[in-house]
Design a protein around this motif. Sequence first.
Motif, mmCIF file in Angstrom:
data_model
loop_
_atom_site.group_PDB
_atom_site.id
_atom_site.type_symbol
_atom_site.label_atom_id
_atom_site.label_comp_id
_atom_site.label_asym_id
_atom_site.label_seq_id
_atom_site.Cartn_x
_atom_site.Cartn_y
_atom_site.Cartn_z
ATOM 1 N N GLU A 114 1.522 -27.320 -12.927
ATOM 2 C CA GLU A 114 1.620 -27.935 -11.601
ATOM 3 C C GLU A 114 0.427 -27.534 -10.731
ATOM 4 O OE1 GLU A 114 5.157 -26.988 -9.321
ATOM 5 O OE2 GLU A 114 4.189 -27.908 -7.567
ATOM 6 N N ALA A 115 0.041 -26.264 -10.835
ATOM 7 C CA ALA A 115 -1.118 -25.794 -10.059
ATOM 8 C C ALA A 115 -2.383 -26.524 -10.517
ATOM 9 C CB ALA A 115 -1.277 -24.290 -10.211
ATOM 10 N N LEU A 116 -2.482 -26.758 -11.827
ATOM 11 C CA LEU A 116 -3.650 -27.485 -12.336
ATOM 12 C C LEU A 116 -3.689 -28.916 -11.798
ATOM 13 C CD1 LEU A 116 -3.910 -26.296 -16.051
ATOM 14 C CD2 LEU A 116 -5.605 -25.949 -14.243
ATOM 15 N N THR A 117 -2.532 -29.537 -11.723
ATOM 16 C CA THR A 117 -2.480 -30.896 -11.176
ATOM 17 C C THR A 117 -2.963 -30.909 -9.728
ATOM 18 O OG1 THR A 117 -0.626 -31.420 -12.616
ATOM 19 C CG2 THR A 117 -0.928 -32.836 -10.690
ATOM 20 N N ARG A 118 -2.502 -29.933 -8.957
ATOM 21 C CA ARG A 118 -2.923 -29.858 -7.546
ATOM 22 C C ARG A 118 -4.417 -29.561 -7.440
ATOM 23 N NH1 ARG A 118 0.869 -25.572 -4.970
ATOM 24 N NH2 ARG A 118 -0.299 -26.072 -3.069
ATOM 25 N N LEU A 119 -4.899 -28.684 -8.320
ATOM 26 C CA LEU A 119 -6.330 -28.351 -8.292
ATOM 27 C C LEU A 119 -7.173 -29.578 -8.636
ATOM 28 C CD1 LEU A 119 -8.530 -26.162 -8.006
ATOM 29 C CD2 LEU A 119 -8.258 -25.693 -10.441
ATOM 30 N N ARG A 120 -6.723 -30.327 -9.642
ATOM 31 C CA ARG A 120 -7.471 -31.542 -10.026
ATOM 32 C C ARG A 120 -7.549 -32.528 -8.855
ATOM 33 N NH1 ARG A 120 -4.956 -31.669 -15.949
ATOM 34 N NH2 ARG A 120 -6.857 -31.740 -17.225
ATOM 35 N N LEU A 121 -6.439 -32.671 -8.136
ATOM 36 C CA LEU A 121 -6.451 -33.567 -6.969
ATOM 37 C C LEU A 121 -7.435 -33.072 -5.915
ATOM 38 C CD1 LEU A 121 -2.627 -34.316 -6.578
ATOM 39 C CD2 LEU A 121 -4.433 -35.989 -7.086
ATOM 40 N N ALA A 122 -7.447 -31.749 -5.716
ATOM 41 C CA ALA A 122 -8.373 -31.176 -4.720
ATOM 42 C C ALA A 122 -9.825 -31.378 -5.154
ATOM 43 C CB ALA A 122 -8.075 -29.686 -4.541
ATOM 44 N N LEU A 123 -10.084 -31.250 -6.439
ATOM 45 C CA LEU A 123 -11.445 -31.466 -6.952
ATOM 46 C C LEU A 123 -11.870 -32.919 -6.734
ATOM 47 C CD1 LEU A 123 -11.215 -29.427 -10.264
ATOM 48 C CD2 LEU A 123 -12.886 -29.020 -8.459
ATOM 49 N N ALA A 124 -10.944 -33.830 -7.000
ATOM 50 C CA ALA A 124 -11.267 -35.251 -6.812
ATOM 51 C C ALA A 124 -11.588 -35.530 -5.351
ATOM 52 C CB ALA A 124 -10.102 -36.113 -7.298
ATOM 53 N N ARG A 125 -10.790 -34.948 -4.453
ATOM 54 C CA ARG A 125 -11.057 -35.137 -3.013
ATOM 55 C C ARG A 125 -12.396 -34.517 -2.640
ATOM 56 N NH1 ARG A 125 -5.500 -33.898 -2.348
ATOM 57 N NH2 ARG A 125 -6.004 -31.746 -1.855
ATOM 58 N N ALA A 126 -12.713 -33.368 -3.252
ATOM 59 C CA ALA A 126 -13.951 -32.648 -2.891
ATOM 60 C C ALA A 126 -15.193 -33.475 -3.203
ATOM 61 C CB ALA A 126 -14.014 -31.311 -3.632
ATOM 62 N N THR A 127 -15.111 -34.320 -4.212
ATOM 63 C CA THR A 127 -16.311 -35.071 -4.605
ATOM 64 C C THR A 127 -16.713 -36.118 -3.567
ATOM 65 O OG1 THR A 127 -14.986 -36.673 -5.819
ATOM 66 C CG2 THR A 127 -15.856 -34.806 -7.085
ATOM 67 N N SER A 128 -15.782 -36.495 -2.701
ATOM 68 C CA SER A 128 -16.125 -37.523 -1.716
ATOM 69 C C SER A 128 -16.221 -36.968 -0.301
ATOM 70 C CB SER A 128 -15.084 -38.649 -1.757
ATOM 71 O OG SER A 128 -13.806 -38.124 -1.513
ATOM 72 N N ARG A 129 -16.077 -35.651 -0.184
ATOM 73 C CA ARG A 129 -16.130 -35.045 1.146
ATOM 74 C C ARG A 129 -17.591 -34.762 1.520
ATOM 75 N NH1 ARG A 129 -12.303 -30.622 0.571
ATOM 76 N NH2 ARG A 129 -10.618 -32.052 1.007
ATOM 77 N N ALA A 130 -17.891 -34.784 2.812
ATOM 78 C CA ALA A 130 -19.254 -34.443 3.257
ATOM 79 C C ALA A 130 -19.516 -32.964 2.984
ATOM 80 C CB ALA A 130 -19.396 -34.731 4.746
ATOM 81 N N GLY A 131 -20.781 -32.628 2.717
ATOM 82 C CA GLY A 131 -21.132 -31.224 2.512
ATOM 83 C C GLY A 131 -21.666 -30.957 1.121
ATOM 84 N N SER A 132 -22.159 -29.753 0.932
ATOM 85 C CA SER A 132 -22.877 -29.389 -0.290
ATOM 86 C C SER A 132 -21.968 -29.293 -1.514
ATOM 87 C CB SER A 132 -23.580 -28.050 -0.080
ATOM 88 O OG SER A 132 -24.331 -28.068 1.112
ATOM 89 N N ASN A 133 -20.701 -28.956 -1.294
ATOM 90 C CA ASN A 133 -19.830 -28.725 -2.439
ATOM 91 C C ASN A 133 -19.530 -29.990 -3.246
ATOM 92 O OD1 ASN A 133 -18.027 -26.994 -4.019
ATOM 93 N ND2 ASN A 133 -16.428 -28.297 -3.157
#
Length: 447
Positions: free
Chosen positions: A328-347
Amino acid sequence: MHQDARGHAVALSNPAALDAYERALYALQTYRGDPLAPLDEAIGLDAGFAASYATKALILATFFERRFMRDALAALDQGRDALARGTQREQALAAAARRIAEGAWHEGARMLDRILAEHPRDIVALQAAHLMDFYRGDALNLRNRVSRVLPSWSASVPGYAYVLGMHAFGFEECNQYPEAERAGRRAVALSEDDAWAVHAVAHVMEMQGRIEEGIDWYRETRHVWAGGDNGFAFHNAWHVALFHMDRAEYVPALEIFDARLAGGGEMALVRVDATALLWRLRLEGVDVSARFGAVADGWERALEDESGFYAFNDFHAAMAFAAAGRREALTRLRLALARATSRAGSNAEMTLAVGLGVCEAAIDFCEERFAAAAEKLAGVRDVANRFGGSHAQRDLLTLTLIEAARRAGLPRLARHYAAERLVHKPASAWGRRLVERIDAPQARRAA
Ligand SMILES: [Fe+2]
């Protein structure tokens, strides 16, 4: 106007605040004690002391967690009036801190460099930029940024040793090992309290496979780095554990984990080292499942707030979750990673370039899709500096790649990557052990 110990004009009315400020910088440079408490003291003594707010914000920002970025912005808000009346340098420090806290890490580092062009002795700008270079995997600037200011420093300027210590680490990350060792040893000799310089010399020994010397070095310099008030001791201890790992001495490595890393679950920097050590032990066939469970708990507590903030941390969270079977934690992390790719900033770029691939590789590895793990790791390993960390930390990618290839029944590929280690670290036992394991396929499933 008053001046700090390096000759910079500072906007303040109560000179007693300057003493507290310099104590904060000493704590910052040596990693000893809490640098924030004396800054608050300085602000308490003189609410108009602009540099204190900017320095506080930069220190918080370079703890490099989302929650501390919020604290950094709060410090800048707290000091808004003082900063409005501050010097141009103080305002520039605050502006750089703001951009870093907002996620513009490359821009923030460039802003700090512009301050250094005007004020090459600005130790706050230098150290904050050095840490940003580390987090951004900018090896050239770990070295060159320090080179650019070095002509303005000498042994007569307070804090010179710490500049040499930073230069040492920069040389090491640029694979200039003799220069790194020379600068690092000189820094330690000059200061006797430069834990960063001790660390730089240890990195040289790690990269050259000088395992006995590394253990001796850390023993000789314990008084510099190992004290209870040293905020960087956990990471130097982690390096000691790596030296033991090379000699297959898993018991002392576990003792270091238990003493120095297991209890630090609330700080991402400590969780990273804890995870990386357990992962190496796991690769070596040591049962660390209970300890991994505890480390995964720490990552889970931070998951809501910190996931998708920094790809390097996300990778370590992914390893912990995968090793501990936290689907379950991996699923949440994957969602956060997907969101991170479209967020402004260096990450976003770090996540796209490296983070996604290595996180999926860690999951593949734990779910025994070894060929897929090897494929993904081979694809990103050589650009993995783009998500930060040191060569020694990213060595974990290669170790995992070798083991994944071995378990996938790809001994040629495993040997191909193990060969690097044999050549670069001829005295290291770890490389020979890897090759022996690759060449003994019937034993590999038992490991
Ligand atoms: Fe290190």
